[in-house]
Write a protein that holds these residues in place. Structure first.
Motif, PDB file in Angstrom:
ATOM      1  N   LEU A 134      13.215  20.372   5.531  1.00  0.00           N
ATOM      2  CA  LEU A 134      13.059  21.655   4.832  1.00  0.00           C
ATOM      3  C   LEU A 134      12.959  22.819   5.806  1.00  0.00           C
ATOM      4  O   LEU A 134      13.528  23.882   5.592  1.00  0.00           O
ATOM      5  CB  LEU A 134      11.805  21.613   3.966  1.00  0.00           C
ATOM      6  CG  LEU A 134      11.998  21.165   2.523  1.00  0.00           C
ATOM      7  CD1 LEU A 134      10.663  21.149   1.814  1.00  0.00           C
ATOM      8  CD2 LEU A 134      12.965  22.071   1.782  1.00  0.00           C
ATOM      9  N   GLN A 135      12.235  22.556   6.927  1.00  0.00           N
ATOM     10  CA  GLN A 135      12.009  23.628   7.893  1.00  0.00           C
ATOM     11  C   GLN A 135      13.343  24.106   8.481  1.00  0.00           C
ATOM     12  O   GLN A 135      13.604  25.300   8.569  1.00  0.00           O
ATOM     13  CB  GLN A 135      11.100  23.125   9.004  1.00  0.00           C
ATOM     14  CG  GLN A 135      10.301  24.242   9.625  1.00  0.00           C
ATOM     15  CD  GLN A 135       9.370  23.721  10.719  1.00  0.00           C
ATOM     16  OE1 GLN A 135       9.347  22.526  11.012  1.00  0.00           O
ATOM     17  NE2 GLN A 135       8.615  24.619  11.317  1.00  0.00           N
ATOM     18  N   ALA A 136      14.168  23.135   8.851  1.00  0.00           N
ATOM     19  CA  ALA A 136      15.469  23.478   9.432  1.00  0.00           C
ATOM     20  C   ALA A 136      16.316  24.235   8.424  1.00  0.00           C
ATOM     21  O   ALA A 136      16.960  25.238   8.744  1.00  0.00           O
ATOM     22  CB  ALA A 136      16.196  22.209   9.881  1.00  0.00           C
ATOM     23  N   ALA A 137      16.286  23.739   7.172  1.00  0.00           N
ATOM     24  CA  ALA A 137      17.088  24.396   6.133  1.00  0.00           C
ATOM     25  C   ALA A 137      16.580  25.813   5.878  1.00  0.00           C
ATOM     26  O   ALA A 137      17.360  26.745   5.704  1.00  0.00           O
ATOM     27  CB  ALA A 137      17.054  23.579   4.854  1.00  0.00           C
ATOM     28  N   ALA A 138      15.268  25.937   5.892  1.00  0.00           N
ATOM     29  CA  ALA A 138      14.675  27.236   5.563  1.00  0.00           C
ATOM     30  C   ALA A 138      14.901  28.264   6.662  1.00  0.00           C
ATOM     31  O   ALA A 138      14.884  29.466   6.409  1.00  0.00           O
ATOM     32  CB  ALA A 138      13.187  27.072   5.282  1.00  0.00           C
ATOM     33  N   LYS A 140      20.136  31.136   8.538  1.00  0.00           N
ATOM     34  CA  LYS A 140      20.486  32.428   7.934  1.00  0.00           C
ATOM     35  C   LYS A 140      21.049  32.165   6.532  1.00  0.00           C
ATOM     36  O   LYS A 140      21.943  31.347   6.350  1.00  0.00           O
ATOM     37  CB  LYS A 140      21.531  33.133   8.798  1.00  0.00           C
ATOM     38  CG  LYS A 140      21.870  34.537   8.335  1.00  0.00           C
ATOM     39  CD  LYS A 140      22.813  35.204   9.338  1.00  0.00           C
ATOM     40  CE  LYS A 140      23.299  36.562   8.857  1.00  0.00           C
ATOM     41  NZ  LYS A 140      24.350  36.498   7.863  1.00  0.00           N
ATOM     42  N   THR A 141      20.509  32.875   5.550  1.00  0.00           N
ATOM     43  CA  THR A 141      20.911  32.580   4.167  1.00  0.00           C
ATOM     44  C   THR A 141      22.330  33.058   3.885  1.00  0.00           C
ATOM     45  O   THR A 141      22.781  34.057   4.425  1.00  0.00           O
ATOM     46  CB  THR A 141      19.926  33.210   3.159  1.00  0.00           C
ATOM     47  OG1 THR A 141      20.322  32.814   1.853  1.00  0.00           O
ATOM     48  CG2 THR A 141      19.941  34.722   3.227  1.00  0.00           C
ATOM     49  N   ARG A 142      23.021  32.312   3.054  1.00  0.00           N
ATOM     50  CA  ARG A 142      24.378  32.720   2.668  1.00  0.00           C
ATOM     51  C   ARG A 142      24.380  33.461   1.331  1.00  0.00           C
ATOM     52  O   ARG A 142      25.378  34.031   0.939  1.00  0.00           O
ATOM     53  CB  ARG A 142      25.297  31.496   2.610  1.00  0.00           C
ATOM     54  CG  ARG A 142      25.599  30.919   3.993  1.00  0.00           C
ATOM     55  CD  ARG A 142      26.534  29.727   3.881  1.00  0.00           C
ATOM     56  NE  ARG A 142      27.038  29.313   5.167  1.00  0.00           N
ATOM     57  CZ  ARG A 142      26.601  28.260   5.867  1.00  0.00           C
ATOM     58  NH1 ARG A 142      25.615  27.535   5.393  1.00  0.00           N
ATOM     59  NH2 ARG A 142      27.144  27.955   7.028  1.00  0.00           N
ATOM     60  N   LEU A 143      23.254  33.378   0.622  1.00  0.00           N
ATOM     61  CA  LEU A 143      23.089  34.160  -0.608  1.00  0.00           C
ATOM     62  C   LEU A 143      21.863  35.043  -0.400  1.00  0.00           C
ATOM     63  O   LEU A 143      20.740  34.551  -0.358  1.00  0.00           O
ATOM     64  CB  LEU A 143      22.898  33.240  -1.824  1.00  0.00           C
ATOM     65  CG  LEU A 143      22.606  33.945  -3.154  1.00  0.00           C
ATOM     66  CD1 LEU A 143      23.809  34.728  -3.653  1.00  0.00           C
ATOM     67  CD2 LEU A 143      22.167  32.938  -4.214  1.00  0.00           C
ATOM     68  N   VAL A 167      21.269  24.367  -1.160  1.00  0.00           N
ATOM     69  CA  VAL A 167      22.505  23.614  -0.913  1.00  0.00           C
ATOM     70  C   VAL A 167      23.227  24.168   0.319  1.00  0.00           C
ATOM     71  O   VAL A 167      23.620  23.429   1.228  1.00  0.00           O
ATOM     72  CB  VAL A 167      23.427  23.668  -2.152  1.00  0.00           C
ATOM     73  CG1 VAL A 167      24.834  23.223  -1.804  1.00  0.00           C
ATOM     74  CG2 VAL A 167      22.858  22.807  -3.275  1.00  0.00           C
ATOM     75  N   LEU A 168      23.402  25.488   0.339  1.00  0.00           N
ATOM     76  CA  LEU A 168      24.198  26.090   1.415  1.00  0.00           C
ATOM     77  C   LEU A 168      23.461  26.070   2.753  1.00  0.00           C
ATOM     78  O   LEU A 168      24.084  26.144   3.812  1.00  0.00           O
ATOM     79  CB  LEU A 168      24.614  27.517   1.042  1.00  0.00           C
ATOM     80  CG  LEU A 168      25.537  27.639  -0.187  1.00  0.00           C
ATOM     81  CD1 LEU A 168      25.925  29.090  -0.423  1.00  0.00           C
ATOM     82  CD2 LEU A 168      26.783  26.763  -0.052  1.00  0.00           C
ATOM     83  N   ALA A 169      22.134  25.948   2.699  1.00  0.00           N
ATOM     84  CA  ALA A 169      21.358  25.905   3.941  1.00  0.00           C
ATOM     85  C   ALA A 169      21.554  24.589   4.688  1.00  0.00           C
ATOM     86  O   ALA A 169      21.173  24.458   5.846  1.00  0.00           O
ATOM     87  CB  ALA A 169      19.883  26.120   3.638  1.00  0.00           C
ATOM     88  N   THR A 170      22.153  23.600   4.035  1.00  0.00           N
ATOM     89  CA  THR A 170      22.327  22.305   4.708  1.00  0.00           C
ATOM     90  C   THR A 170      23.592  22.274   5.567  1.00  0.00           C
ATOM     91  O   THR A 170      23.845  21.295   6.259  1.00  0.00           O
ATOM     92  CB  THR A 170      22.440  21.153   3.673  1.00  0.00           C
ATOM     93  OG1 THR A 170      23.629  21.350   2.899  1.00  0.00           O
ATOM     94  CG2 THR A 170      21.236  21.106   2.757  1.00  0.00           C
ATOM     95  N   LYS A 214      20.839  15.244  -0.707  1.00  0.00           N
ATOM     96  CA  LYS A 214      22.051  14.949  -1.477  1.00  0.00           C
ATOM     97  C   LYS A 214      23.137  15.983  -1.202  1.00  0.00           C
ATOM     98  O   LYS A 214      24.324  15.644  -1.110  1.00  0.00           O
ATOM     99  CB  LYS A 214      21.726  14.877  -2.972  1.00  0.00           C
ATOM    100  CG  LYS A 214      20.994  13.592  -3.325  1.00  0.00           C
ATOM    101  CD  LYS A 214      20.499  13.561  -4.758  1.00  0.00           C
ATOM    102  CE  LYS A 214      19.872  12.193  -5.049  1.00  0.00           C
ATOM    103  NZ  LYS A 214      19.141  12.168  -6.319  1.00  0.00           N
ATOM    104  N   ALA A 215      22.733  17.252  -1.075  1.00  0.00           N
ATOM    105  CA  ALA A 215      23.723  18.303  -0.803  1.00  0.00           C
ATOM    106  C   ALA A 215      24.401  18.045   0.528  1.00  0.00           C
ATOM    107  O   ALA A 215      25.626  18.115   0.657  1.00  0.00           O
ATOM    108  CB  ALA A 215      23.048  19.668  -0.809  1.00  0.00           C
ATOM    109  N   LYS A 216      23.600  17.723   1.530  1.00  0.00           N
ATOM    110  CA  LYS A 216      24.155  17.477   2.863  1.00  0.00           C
ATOM    111  C   LYS A 216      25.128  16.295   2.828  1.00  0.00           C
ATOM    112  O   LYS A 216      26.234  16.362   3.371  1.00  0.00           O
ATOM    113  CB  LYS A 216      23.016  17.213   3.854  1.00  0.00           C
ATOM    114  CG  LYS A 216      23.454  17.213   5.313  1.00  0.00           C
ATOM    115  CD  LYS A 216      22.226  17.185   6.217  1.00  0.00           C
ATOM    116  CE  LYS A 216      22.595  16.794   7.647  1.00  0.00           C
ATOM    117  NZ  LYS A 216      23.546  17.718   8.264  1.00  0.00           N
ATOM    118  N   LYS A 217      24.695  15.246   2.142  1.00  0.00           N
ATOM    119  CA  LYS A 217      25.539  14.054   2.052  1.00  0.00           C
ATOM    120  C   LYS A 217      26.842  14.370   1.315  1.00  0.00           C
ATOM    121  O   LYS A 217      27.931  13.982   1.745  1.00  0.00           O
ATOM    122  CB  LYS A 217      24.770  12.940   1.335  1.00  0.00           C
ATOM    123  CG  LYS A 217      25.398  11.577   1.502  1.00  0.00           C
ATOM    124  CD  LYS A 217      24.457  10.481   1.002  1.00  0.00           C
ATOM    125  CE  LYS A 217      25.172   9.143   1.003  1.00  0.00           C
ATOM    126  NZ  LYS A 217      24.399   8.084   0.369  1.00  0.00           N
TER     127      LYS A 217
END
Lengths: 309, 381
Positions: A3-7, A10-13, A32-35, A201-204
């Motif tokens: 979660l930390q890495a995803a958070a 830089k956000t895409r939305l 999803v896009l953070a992955t 799941k998003a990353k996969k």
């Protein structure tokens, strides 16, 4: 992926979009896009997410984004995938752009109903993209008309809770089963609130070559007529009652990512959502029991699928 | 060099030379041969194009949108029900100003079901935001297909090359084909637009537009059509002198009896013009090649001596004052001081035969004093 890495990516939305308070869409899209490390092209069906993020002359998107129509999201994504392949072949696409990822977002209407044909075609053709259904169980952008994702008994503006017909009379369409029947490499179900499950799941899905599909339960407090703060709580109840199992199918193998010790009664999911208020009336007891039966039956089927595959 | 090609093969041959990045197509009679032939080129490595055999025409045009928005050249071919199924997507592509090219092999629309030719399919799309070019022969199919991308990319408007089902699509003739090098030099490299693969400058394409902006965007599209007239002529002129004008004029300079027609029927009509000329009648013909944008000025200038004009429509006007071409032409001629008499002739519906005799009969009808506004050619009583 944690979660930390995803958070910290830089956000895409960006903020400033016009989604309702408590809406699950923004949270899902951001997670999803953070992955994804690679460049991303987003394809968006007509719907709340599209309207609320793209109103000219502003945009909330920090990544290339396209909206064409309601039902053709998977076909537009197919064209982008074809363009990528041709441009790579012609050596007109280089560097990181060659690894670009295509992520399509559509609501349940744009997936289960009007977009089903284009989705089926794109899955069969094996395009390399991830199709994400943001499932809030109805046509929310236009004031909650029933879709084939609306659950049995739900009161919508086209399946109202009347004296003779108490809400939607039919069960939800099994979209995950339909997608799985295409035998694509990866398909899964999660919710806006199950962050670790969702980003894994998003990353996969996105990293899997070929087509991948995610069906993400997305709360709509506005049309479910629930307190805005309750959205994520409802997601958790959906999973704990087995109404929305966390499941995935990898190369045909079914897996349940969460099995409750003892499933909670469907009432716990229905509570707080006024779209189900009429189901607590004595005259609608049968309908509610039917919904419980449907949930339990579906769960049994899932258990069998995980055993046999 | 000369090749013997049908209209469909001429279209496919042009597509091979253009070598677009993406062709997305769904088979439909009478255009099926185009994707068949093209998929053969792909299967044998003659082109590096990505061929997407989509599950519907709706998805064919949608995939073209995705590809064109990614900066790729995208094409498809279709007919009739296929074009009608694309309708929503055609309007969308036009509004997004994507330079997509469609070969539309004209065929009637169901019901009743007909697999045969008329112009009702593409004429229904007359306001969908596409440049429409009507070819009259396999040669012209080839020529216009080669010109299509330079036109589309310079105007930023999608281009539909229309030609008659069976009469042109299945007719084998000698076609003068450019060498691959010459064709590719003419078509050139794709013009760059902001696109989805430009990750340094992310674009938002096809967003929502409020009443504050929508009208201005559509006005921009209107302007693009006005500006496209010069561009189409310039591209045509560069290709060959006879493509400079949006219309073909045949014995028109002093013509008092004039037929206006689109597509392959011009061949039969020209024979009739020559027969009348042999009898000393001042007959002439105008063939509309560029239907969108409509070449009103050019037609007006060409039929200055006309006293009676027979306007041929290959579609059935339902509850209208006349066929599409008839109404368009009347609105232009209204501003002409000479105000020639115009009559509408509905012909070739669902491939009803149209030969020089029928065209000659139209000339005979035109010379009558009283004639219904709308006439049906070669229709059983």
């Amino acid at each position: 992926m944690n979660l930390q890495a995803a958070a910290s990516r830089k956000t895409r939305l960006t903020g400033g979009h016009r989604l309702c308070p408590g809406c699950g869409l923004g949270a899902i899209v951001k997670q999803v896009l953070a992955t994804i490390d690679d460049p991303v092209v987003v394809v968006n069906a007509t719907g709340c997410l599209e309207i609320c993020t793209s109103a000219y002359p502003q945009t909330a998107w920090e990544t290339p984004w396209i909206h064409s129509l309601f039902e053709n999201t998977a076909a537009v994504a197919s064209g982008i995938d074809a363009a990528r392949k041709a441009l790579v072949r012609k050596k007109k696409l280089s560097g990181k752009a060659k690894n670009l990822k295509i992520v399509a977002f559509a609501g349940d209407g744009g997936t289960y109903d009007i977009g089903l044909q284009a989705l089926s075609g794109a899955l069969e053709r094996g395009h390399d993209f991830t199709f994400i259904c943001l499932d809030n169980e109805g046509y929310m952008n236009t004031g909650y008309q029933r879709s084939s994702a609306s659950p049995l008994g739900a009161a919508t503006s086209t399946s109202p809770a009347g004296k003779i017909l108490a809400g939607k009379q039919t069960a939800r369409k099994d979209i995950l089963g339909i997608v799985a029947a295409h035998r694509i490499p990866y398909a899964a179900q999660s919710t806006a609130a199950h962050h670790l499950d969702l980003i894994a799941k998003a990353k996969k899905a996105i990293e899997t070559p070929g087509p991948a599909f995610l069906n993400i339960f997305s709360p709509c407090p506005t049309n479910w007529k629930a307190p805005t703060a309750l959205g994520m709580e409802i997601c958790k109840k959906a999973v704990e009652t087995n109404f929305w199992p966390l499941a995935e199918i990898t190369n045909g193998k079914w897996k349940l990512n969460f099995k409750p010790q003892s499933r909670k009664p469907i009432e716990e999911f229905l509570a707080g959502q006024k779209r189900f208020r009429h189901l607590s009336k004595p005259e609608n007891l049968k309908l509610k029991q039917q919904l419980q039966k449907e949930v339990d039956q579906k769960w049994q089927e899932l258990l069998q699928l995980t055993e046999i595959s | 060099m000369q090749k013997i090609l049908t209209g469909n093969e001429a279209a496919a041959e042009a597509m091979r030379q253009i070598e677009p990045d993406v062709v997305a197509a769904y088979p439909i009679t009478p255009s099926t041969k185009i994707p068949e032939k093209f998929s053969e080129f792909v299967a044998n490595g003659k082109v590096r194009t990505e061929f997407v055999a989509v599950e519907s025409e709706h998805s064919a045009m949608s995939a073209c949108i995705g590809a064109a928005a990614s900066g790729a050249r995208a094409m498809t071919a279709t007919s009739s029900q296929g074009l009608a199924l694309m309708h929503e997507v055609l309007v969308n592509a036009g509004g997004m100003r994507l330079p997509i090219v469609v070969a539309n092999v004209n065929r009637a629309l169901s019901a009743p079901l007909s697999i045969h030719g008329d112009h009702s399919d593409s004429l229904l799309e007359r306001d969908s935001g596409w440049i429409q070019l009507f070819a009259s022969s396999p040669q012209e199919v080839y020529d216009l297909m080669i010109q299509s991308f330079p036109i589309a990319e310079k105007t930023r408007l999608p281009v539909m090359v229309c030609f008659d089902g069976f009469e042109t699509s299945h007719l084998s003739t000698n076609v003068e084909v450019l060498s691959d090098t010459a064709a590719q030099k003419f078509v050139g490299q794709p013009k760059k637009f902001p696109n989805l693969f430009d990750f340094g400058k992310p674009v938002t394409l096809g967003g929502y537009t409020s009443p504050e902006y929508f009208f201005e965007v559509k006005r921009g599209q209107f302007e693009a059509f006005e500006n496209s007239r010069k561009i189409i002529s310039a591209v045509g002129k560069k290709f060959a002198a006879n493509y400079t004008a949006p219309i073909e004029k045949f014995k028109i300079a002093d013509a008092e009896l004039v037929l206006v027609v689109m597509g392959s029927a011009a061949g039969a009509a020209k024979v009739a013009v020559e027969k009348l000329r042999a009898k000393g009648k001042k007959a002439g013909l105008i063939r509309v090649r560029t239907f969108r944008p409509f070449p009103g000025k050019e037609i007006l200038a060409a039929c200055g001596k006309a006293k009676k004009i027979g306007i041929l429509d290959r579609m059935v006007p339902l509850g209208s004052e006349g066929g599409v071409l008839f109404n368009e032409l009347n609105s232009i001629l209204y501003s002409n001081n000479s105000k020639p008499t115009t009559s509408n002739f509905i012909y070739g519906i669902g491939q009803r035969q149209f030969n020089p005799d029928h065209a000659e009969q139209i000339f005979a009808d035109l010379q009558k004093n009283k004639l219904p506004k709308i006439n049906f050619v070669n229709l059983r009583a």
